[in-house]
Design an enzyme around this catalytic site. Structure first.
Site, PDB file in Angstrom:
ATOM      1  N   GLU A  90      85.349  69.171 -38.411  1.00 45.49           N
ATOM      2  CA  GLU A  90      86.025  68.243 -37.520  1.00 45.49           C
ATOM      3  C   GLU A  90      85.007  67.515 -36.660  1.00 45.49           C
ATOM      4  OE1 GLU A  90      90.461  70.033 -37.252  1.00 45.49           O
ATOM      5  OE2 GLU A  90      89.077  70.627 -35.690  1.00 45.49           O
ATOM      6  N   CYS A 103      81.653  63.773 -30.718  1.00 42.08           N
ATOM      7  CA  CYS A 103      81.472  65.220 -30.656  1.00 42.08           C
ATOM      8  C   CYS A 103      81.293  65.701 -32.098  1.00 42.08           C
ATOM      9  CB  CYS A 103      82.703  65.848 -29.996  1.00 42.08           C
ATOM     10  SG  CYS A 103      82.665  67.645 -29.954  1.00 42.08           S
ATOM     11  N   CYS A 110      81.532  79.546 -37.190  1.00 39.91           N
ATOM     12  CA  CYS A 110      80.472  79.922 -36.252  1.00 39.91           C
ATOM     13  C   CYS A 110      80.306  81.429 -36.290  1.00 39.91           C
ATOM     14  CB  CYS A 110      80.835  79.472 -34.832  1.00 39.91           C
ATOM     15  SG  CYS A 110      79.530  79.833 -33.627  1.00 39.91           S
ATOM     16  N   CYS A 114      82.824  84.038 -30.201  1.00 42.36           N
ATOM     17  CA  CYS A 114      83.487  83.972 -28.889  1.00 42.36           C
ATOM     18  C   CYS A 114      85.001  84.095 -29.109  1.00 42.36           C
ATOM     19  CB  CYS A 114      83.144  82.671 -28.175  1.00 42.36           C
ATOM     20  SG  CYS A 114      81.364  82.438 -28.024  1.00 42.36           S
ATOM     21  N   CYS A 117      87.633  81.048 -28.863  1.00 37.94           N
ATOM     22  CA  CYS A 117      87.283  79.795 -29.522  1.00 37.94           C
ATOM     23  C   CYS A 117      87.796  79.786 -30.970  1.00 37.94           C
ATOM     24  CB  CYS A 117      85.766  79.634 -29.510  1.00 37.94           C
ATOM     25  SG  CYS A 117      85.152  78.320 -30.568  1.00 37.94           S
ATOM     26  N   GLY A 161      80.598  75.158 -34.408  1.00 39.29           N
ATOM     27  CA  GLY A 161      79.302  75.780 -34.663  1.00 39.29           C
ATOM     28  C   GLY A 161      78.372  75.858 -33.473  1.00 39.29           C
ATOM     29  N   GLU A 162      77.317  76.641 -33.647  1.00 38.26           N
ATOM     30  CA  GLU A 162      76.306  76.835 -32.602  1.00 38.26           C
ATOM     31  C   GLU A 162      75.050  76.057 -33.036  1.00 38.26           C
ATOM     32  OE1 GLU A 162      75.655  77.944 -29.569  1.00 38.26           O
ATOM     33  OE2 GLU A 162      73.543  77.591 -29.972  1.00 38.26           O
ATOM     34  N   SER A 193      74.929  71.668 -26.738  1.00 41.72           N
ATOM     35  CA  SER A 193      75.653  72.742 -26.062  1.00 41.72           C
ATOM     36  C   SER A 193      75.405  74.048 -26.814  1.00 41.72           C
ATOM     37  CB  SER A 193      77.150  72.418 -26.038  1.00 41.72           C
ATOM     38  OG  SER A 193      77.860  73.449 -25.380  1.00 41.72           O
ATOM     39  N   SER A 216      76.808  77.574 -22.277  1.00 44.75           N
ATOM     40  CA  SER A 216      78.168  78.100 -22.083  1.00 44.75           C
ATOM     41  C   SER A 216      78.075  79.526 -21.554  1.00 44.75           C
ATOM     42  CB  SER A 216      78.913  78.062 -23.419  1.00 44.75           C
ATOM     43  OG  SER A 216      78.959  76.745 -23.904  1.00 44.75           O
ATOM     44  N   LEU A 217      78.514  79.737 -20.322  1.00 42.75           N
ATOM     45  CA  LEU A 217      78.296  81.013 -19.653  1.00 42.75           C
ATOM     46  C   LEU A 217      79.545  81.908 -19.669  1.00 42.75           C
ATOM     47  CD1 LEU A 217      75.548  81.735 -18.602  1.00 42.75           C
ATOM     48  CD2 LEU A 217      76.244  80.994 -16.327  1.00 42.75           C
ATOM     49  N   HIS A 218      80.588  81.480 -19.018  1.00 44.46           N
ATOM     50  CA  HIS A 218      81.914  82.142 -19.016  1.00 44.46           C
ATOM     51  C   HIS A 218      81.971  83.513 -18.347  1.00 44.46           C
ATOM     52  CE1 HIS A 218      82.387  79.011 -21.933  1.00 44.46           C
ATOM     53  NE2 HIS A 218      81.794  79.672 -22.892  1.00 44.46           N
ATOM     54  N   ASN A 292      91.678  76.015 -23.386  1.00 44.92           N
ATOM     55  CA  ASN A 292      92.602  75.351 -24.304  1.00 44.92           C
ATOM     56  C   ASN A 292      93.182  76.423 -25.215  1.00 44.92           C
ATOM     57  OD1 ASN A 292      91.973  72.746 -23.345  1.00 44.92           O
ATOM     58  ND2 ASN A 292      90.150  72.689 -24.634  1.00 44.92           N
ATOM     59  N   CYS A 335      88.044  71.295 -26.339  1.00 48.83           N
ATOM     60  CA  CYS A 335      86.941  72.230 -26.549  1.00 48.83           C
ATOM     61  C   CYS A 335      87.458  73.517 -27.174  1.00 48.83           C
ATOM     62  CB  CYS A 335      86.299  72.607 -25.218  1.00 48.83           C
ATOM     63  SG  CYS A 335      85.636  71.212 -24.347  1.00 48.83           S
TER      64      CYS A 335
HETATM   65  N1  SAH Z   1      78.623  76.630 -29.781  1.00 50.07           N
HETATM   66  C1  SAH Z   1      78.344  75.781 -28.707  1.00 50.07           C
HETATM   67  C2  SAH Z   1      78.961  74.404 -28.819  1.00 50.07           C
HETATM   68  C3  SAH Z   1      80.345  74.320 -29.376  1.00 50.07           C
HETATM   69  S1  SAH Z   1      81.627  75.011 -28.350  1.00 50.07           S
HETATM   70  C4  SAH Z   1      78.746  76.438 -27.402  1.00 50.07           C
HETATM   71  O1  SAH Z   1      79.410  77.464 -27.433  1.00 50.07           O
HETATM   72  O2  SAH Z   1      78.347  75.932 -26.354  1.00 50.07           O
HETATM   73  C5  SAH Z   1      81.765  73.763 -27.091  1.00 50.07           C
HETATM   74  C6  SAH Z   1      82.319  74.250 -25.766  1.00 50.07           C
HETATM   75  O3  SAH Z   1      83.694  74.566 -25.867  1.00 50.07           O
HETATM   76  C7  SAH Z   1      81.637  75.489 -25.252  1.00 50.07           C
HETATM   77  O4  SAH Z   1      81.304  75.332 -23.902  1.00 50.07           O
HETATM   78  C8  SAH Z   1      82.705  76.539 -25.419  1.00 50.07           C
HETATM   79  O5  SAH Z   1      82.542  77.614 -24.568  1.00 50.07           O
HETATM   80  C9  SAH Z   1      83.953  75.758 -25.143  1.00 50.07           C
HETATM   81  N2  SAH Z   1      85.168  76.386 -25.634  1.00 50.07           N
HETATM   82  C10 SAH Z   1      85.309  77.131 -26.761  1.00 50.07           C
HETATM   83  N3  SAH Z   1      86.585  77.508 -26.921  1.00 50.07           N
HETATM   84  C11 SAH Z   1      87.277  77.003 -25.879  1.00 50.07           C
HETATM   85  C12 SAH Z   1      88.653  77.039 -25.507  1.00 50.07           C
HETATM   86  N4  SAH Z   1      89.570  77.653 -26.256  1.00 50.07           N
HETATM   87  N5  SAH Z   1      89.025  76.391 -24.383  1.00 50.07           N
HETATM   88  C13 SAH Z   1      88.117  75.729 -23.637  1.00 50.07           C
HETATM   89  N6  SAH Z   1      86.813  75.652 -23.947  1.00 50.07           N
HETATM   90  C14 SAH Z   1      86.387  76.282 -25.057  1.00 50.07           C
HETATM   91 FE1  SF4 Z   2      80.607  79.369 -31.639  1.00 46.42          FE
HETATM   92 FE2  SF4 Z   2      80.524  77.892 -29.394  1.00 46.42          FE
HETATM   93 FE3  SF4 Z   2      82.860  78.739 -30.418  1.00 46.42          FE
HETATM   94 FE4  SF4 Z   2      81.212  80.497 -29.297  1.00 46.42          FE
HETATM   95  S1  SF4 Z   2      82.249  78.790 -28.255  1.00 46.42           S
HETATM   96  S2  SF4 Z   2      82.298  80.781 -31.235  1.00 46.42           S
HETATM   97  S3  SF4 Z   2      79.251  79.678 -29.901  1.00 46.42           S
HETATM   98  S4  SF4 Z   2      81.455  77.332 -31.361  1.00 46.42           S
END
Ligand code: SAH
Ligand code: SF4
Length: 345
Positions: A90, A103, A110, A114, A117, A161-162, A193, A216-218, A292, A335
């Site tokens: 996508e 984007c 990936c 996480c 995600c 993906g990462e 990112s 991306s910290l969280h 999301n 995201c």
């Molecule tokens: N893998 C990389 C880039 C792709 S994810 C990364 O993790 O940074 C892009 C962003 O979307 C990241 O900051 C991730 O934490 C965030 N993200 C992933 N799933 C999400 C969700 N369900 N709701 C909001 N943000 C999310």
């Molecule tokens: Fe991969 Fe980024 Fe999603 Fe984590 S948030 S699973 S690193 S795409």
């Protein structure tokens, strides 16, 4: 497969020049050829180049539109693109006239896992090749040109993906995307990112181009982060923050921190205080992203009040932050909602 791949869109400008030289085509044709490969824009093609291309099908890597979904507000458009081997990725177009952002995905699925995600929930299928990253950008650029007479200004590597797990292909693709003979996106207008791939951040710190970095910290402690971001076991927070500091210091560049806010999980003011403590003294900007929804994760986004309370703690600690607009949620293009139909089991 690689040896029979006829694509040329992964080649740098000088490589295109050498190829034409070797084929007895005047090097003046390299400029329009490279521009076309990168942007889809066919300008100043002359007969010798036309003839040469006619005998060479498949110079542009395949990325065929499977579906296209605009968000209700019309500001986000998600494209599902099929690659040569049938895998799908996508790519999302965001924003208003004059500042459109692409984007892009860097992997199918990936490996980082996480939990919140959609891409992580798919698992890892494969890395994208350079040409497959370029093909997404060329597709979006062409769509913008044809539909809005506009061009791409920004790129975020925030799709599936990462990017730092597919480091070489991502960096080669960015080299091409920032080439002024192609799309010519300014390096600071490219954001990489990462989930916190420490060796990748350290390499990026030494890279000559000033790409923007988002981490991306969280979670602000290992105990809180690990259940959300399993790769934290491999690169715990001390190492990650050390790599971020190194990046900022070497480059004198601000780092963006992404924090997905999840109700009852990482959205209380105590966590905000721990985050402020963790980031003390660093040149950072925090992006707060209310969760999301995805099929594989039950928790919800916090309410507006909680989001603002979290932000206020950061503000009081002198940390700049933004609450990211929830663009494209209705089309599953927000995201972390990116997963192909075949992948979202
Ligand atoms: N893998 C990389 C880039 C792709 S994810 C990364 O993790 O940074 C892009 C962003 O979307 C990241 O900051 C991730 O934490 C965030 N993200 C992933 N799933 C999400 C969700 N369900 N709701 C909001 N943000 C999310
Ligand atoms: Fe991969 Fe980024 Fe999603 Fe984590 S948030 S699973 S690193 S795409």
């Amino acid at each position: 497969m690689e040896s029979t791949d006829p694509s040329l869109d992964h080649l740098g400008f000088e490589e295109v020049v050498r190829l034409l030289d070797a084929e007895g085509i005047r090097r003046a044709h390299a400029v329009p050829l490279f521009r076309w490969l990168q942007t889809g824009r066919r300008l100043n093609f002359e007969a010798p180049l036309e003839r040469w291309l006619a005998a060479r099908p498949g110079v542009c890597t395949e990325a065929t539109r499977v579906s296209e979904t605009p968000s209700a507000d019309g500001e986000t458009r998600k494209f599902l693109l099929r690659l040569a081997d049938g895998q799908e990725v996508e790519s999302v177009l965001m924003g208003f006239k004059g500042r459109h952002t692409a984007c892009l995905s860097t992997q199918v699925g990936c490996a980082m896992g996480c939990v919140f995600c959609a891409t992580g929930q798919m698992g890892f299928r494969r890395h994208l090749k350079v040409g497959e990253i370029i093909a997404q950008a060329r597709f979006l650029e062409t769509w913008l040109r044809e539909n809005h007479d506009d061009r791409l200004r920004n790129i975020v590597m925030m799709g599936m993906g990462e990017p730092l797990h597919n480091f070489e292909a991502t960096m080669q693709a960015l080299e091409l995307l920032t080439d002024t003979r192609g799309l010519g996106i300014g390096a600071p207008r490219v954001t990489i990112s990462t989930v916190g791939h420490v060796p990748g951040i350290r390499k990026l710190a030494r890279h000559p181009k000033r790409y923007s970095l988002a981490v991306s910290l969280h979670g602000a402690t290992d105990e809180e982060r690990e259940p959300l971001v399993p790769i934290n076991r491999r690169w715990p927070l001390v190492e990650l923050m050390d790599a971020c500091r190194e990046f900022s210091e070497i480059r004198n560049q601000r780092v963006f921190i992404a924090w997905t806010l999840i109700a009852g999980v990482n959205d209380d003011v105590a966590q905000a205080r721990r985050l402020a403590e963790l980031l003390k003294g660093m040149d950072v900007h925090v992006n707060l992203i209310p969760l999301n929804p995805t099929d594989g994760y039950a928790p919800q986004a916090p309410g507006a009040g909680e989001v603002l309370a979290f932000q206020r703690v950061l503000q009081d600690a002198g940390l700049p932050s933004t609450i990211r607009q929830r663009k494209g949620i209705d089309v599953g293009a927000g995201c972390g909602q990116l997963a192909t139909r075949s992948g979202a089991l």
